[in-house]
Scaffold this active site. Structure first.
Site, PDB file in Angstrom:
ATOM      1  N   GLY A 127      -4.416-113.803  17.923  1.00 54.71           N
ATOM      2  CA  GLY A 127      -4.047-114.940  18.770  1.00 54.71           C
ATOM      3  C   GLY A 127      -4.891-116.134  18.398  1.00 54.71           C
ATOM      4  O   GLY A 127      -6.030-115.977  17.939  1.00 54.71           O
TER       5      GLY A 127
ATOM      6  N   HIS B 262      -5.940-114.699  27.516  1.00 55.42           N
ATOM      7  CA  HIS B 262      -7.015-115.232  26.670  1.00 55.42           C
ATOM      8  C   HIS B 262      -6.612-116.595  26.087  1.00 55.42           C
ATOM      9  O   HIS B 262      -7.388-117.551  26.130  1.00 55.42           O
ATOM     10  CB  HIS B 262      -7.311-114.207  25.563  1.00 55.42           C
ATOM     11  CG  HIS B 262      -8.427-114.589  24.638  1.00 55.42           C
ATOM     12  ND1 HIS B 262      -9.612-113.891  24.572  1.00 55.42           N
ATOM     13  CD2 HIS B 262      -8.533-115.582  23.725  1.00 55.42           C
ATOM     14  CE1 HIS B 262     -10.399-114.454  23.664  1.00 55.42           C
ATOM     15  NE2 HIS B 262      -9.764-115.485  23.138  1.00 55.42           N
ATOM     16  N   GLU B 263      -5.384-116.679  25.554  1.00 47.92           N
ATOM     17  CA  GLU B 263      -4.953-117.931  24.898  1.00 47.92           C
ATOM     18  C   GLU B 263      -4.679-119.034  25.917  1.00 47.92           C
ATOM     19  O   GLU B 263      -4.997-120.198  25.672  1.00 47.92           O
ATOM     20  CB  GLU B 263      -3.726-117.689  24.016  1.00 47.92           C
ATOM     21  CG  GLU B 263      -3.914-116.650  22.903  1.00 47.92           C
ATOM     22  CD  GLU B 263      -5.182-116.835  22.075  1.00 47.92           C
ATOM     23  OE1 GLU B 263      -5.656-117.974  21.906  1.00 47.92           O
ATOM     24  OE2 GLU B 263      -5.719-115.812  21.609  1.00 47.92           O
TER      25      GLU B 263
ATOM     26  N   CYS C  67     -13.225-113.056  20.281  1.00 44.87           N
ATOM     27  CA  CYS C  67     -12.609-114.368  20.088  1.00 44.87           C
ATOM     28  C   CYS C  67     -13.028-114.891  18.717  1.00 44.87           C
ATOM     29  O   CYS C  67     -14.197-114.783  18.352  1.00 44.87           O
ATOM     30  CB  CYS C  67     -13.082-115.317  21.184  1.00 44.87           C
ATOM     31  SG  CYS C  67     -12.422-116.984  21.026  1.00 44.87           S
ATOM     32  N   LEU C  68     -12.068-115.453  17.981  1.00 45.05           N
ATOM     33  CA  LEU C  68     -12.375-115.989  16.648  1.00 45.05           C
ATOM     34  C   LEU C  68     -13.434-117.094  16.725  1.00 45.05           C
ATOM     35  O   LEU C  68     -14.145-117.329  15.754  1.00 45.05           O
ATOM     36  CB  LEU C  68     -11.108-116.540  15.983  1.00 45.05           C
ATOM     37  CG  LEU C  68     -10.034-115.506  15.623  1.00 45.05           C
ATOM     38  CD1 LEU C  68      -8.800-116.204  15.064  1.00 45.05           C
ATOM     39  CD2 LEU C  68     -10.562-114.481  14.627  1.00 45.05           C
TER      40      LEU C  68
ATOM     41  N   GLN D 291      -8.925-124.203  18.974  1.00 47.46           N
ATOM     42  CA  GLN D 291      -9.749-123.437  18.035  1.00 47.46           C
ATOM     43  C   GLN D 291      -9.666-123.947  16.604  1.00 47.46           C
ATOM     44  O   GLN D 291     -10.441-123.527  15.748  1.00 47.46           O
ATOM     45  CB  GLN D 291      -9.344-121.959  18.054  1.00 47.46           C
ATOM     46  CG  GLN D 291      -9.646-121.288  19.378  1.00 47.46           C
ATOM     47  CD  GLN D 291      -9.324-119.816  19.298  1.00 47.46           C
ATOM     48  OE1 GLN D 291      -8.182-119.424  19.471  1.00 47.46           O
ATOM     49  NE2 GLN D 291     -10.326-119.002  19.014  1.00 47.46           N
TER      50      GLN D 291
ATOM     51  N   HIS E 193      -7.899-120.539  26.842  1.00 50.64           N
ATOM     52  CA  HIS E 193      -8.360-121.499  25.833  1.00 50.64           C
ATOM     53  C   HIS E 193      -7.791-122.890  26.110  1.00 50.64           C
ATOM     54  O   HIS E 193      -8.483-123.893  25.987  1.00 50.64           O
ATOM     55  CB  HIS E 193      -7.884-121.078  24.435  1.00 50.64           C
ATOM     56  CG  HIS E 193      -8.865-120.225  23.683  1.00 50.64           C
ATOM     57  ND1 HIS E 193     -10.150-120.620  23.404  1.00 50.64           N
ATOM     58  CD2 HIS E 193      -8.731-118.996  23.119  1.00 50.64           C
ATOM     59  CE1 HIS E 193     -10.770-119.667  22.719  1.00 50.64           C
ATOM     60  NE2 HIS E 193      -9.931-118.665  22.534  1.00 50.64           N
TER      61      HIS E 193
HETATM   62 NI    NI Z   1     -10.235-116.828  21.629  1.00 57.50          NI
END
Ligand code: NI
Length: 169
Positions: free
Chosen positions: A45, A134-135, A92-93, A50, A138
């Site tokens: 995701g 989660h997204e 998370c990236l 990000q 963000h």
């Molecule tokens: Ni994330």
């Protein structure tokens, strides 16, 4: 085009992203680039902040390329339904090499627009439910570490500070 992933500490991750109102070819290109950037970073995701873009766009593929139908584009997403509870490891990236257990709803319905602006609803379970939450977080300037204990969150922040000092973040 593969964008570099913005990491924790960049203010773009803390700001609510702006609503998308124009559904044109530039948006389609950005969505393609987001999938490409997500796969390159080995994520399932990715939200536009990000990659440094404060707009309400997220891409998800919890099968990581296995099922083309699992590729989901969420524009201006809103969580409209939550049921049950699941607890599991989340990462998370933008906070690489850290993971924590996070409690989330087990079944989640998201209402969003697709790349053409058409509204749709999608219900996901387990990992997909987690990804929707989660997204969408963000896009509201929220990271998963806001859902863990203050103690654990401070520990992660302290470790990141050290990495920043060492030039490794
Ligand atoms: Ni994330």
């Amino acid at each position: 085009m593969i964008y570099p992933i913005v990491k924790f500490g960049d203010p773009v991750l803390d700001r609510p992203a702006a609503e998308v109102t124009i559904f044109d070819d530039d948006l389609k290109k950005l969505i393609e680039d987001m999938f490409e950037s997500m796969y390159a970073a080995r994520g399932v995701g990715l939200a536009a902040p990000q990659i440094g873009i404060g707009r309400r766009i997220a891409v998800v593929d919890v099968t990581f390329k296995e099922d083309p139908k699992a590729k989901l584009v969420l524009i201006n997403p809103e969580i409209v339904g939550k049921e049950g509870r699941q607890r599991g490891s989340e990462g998370c990236l933008s906070i690489p090499d850290f993971r924590e257990d996070v409690s989330r709803a087990k079944i989640v319905t998201v209402r969003a627009q697709d790349a053409t602006g058409k509204f749709f609803e999608h219900t996901g379970e387990d990992l997909l439910a987690r990804a929707f939450l989660h997204e969408t977080d963000h896009l509201n300037g929220k990271l998963y570490i806001s859902h863990i204990s203050a103690l654990k969150r401070d520990l992660i922040k302290r470790k990141i500070k050290k990495l920043v000092k060492a030039g490794e973040w």
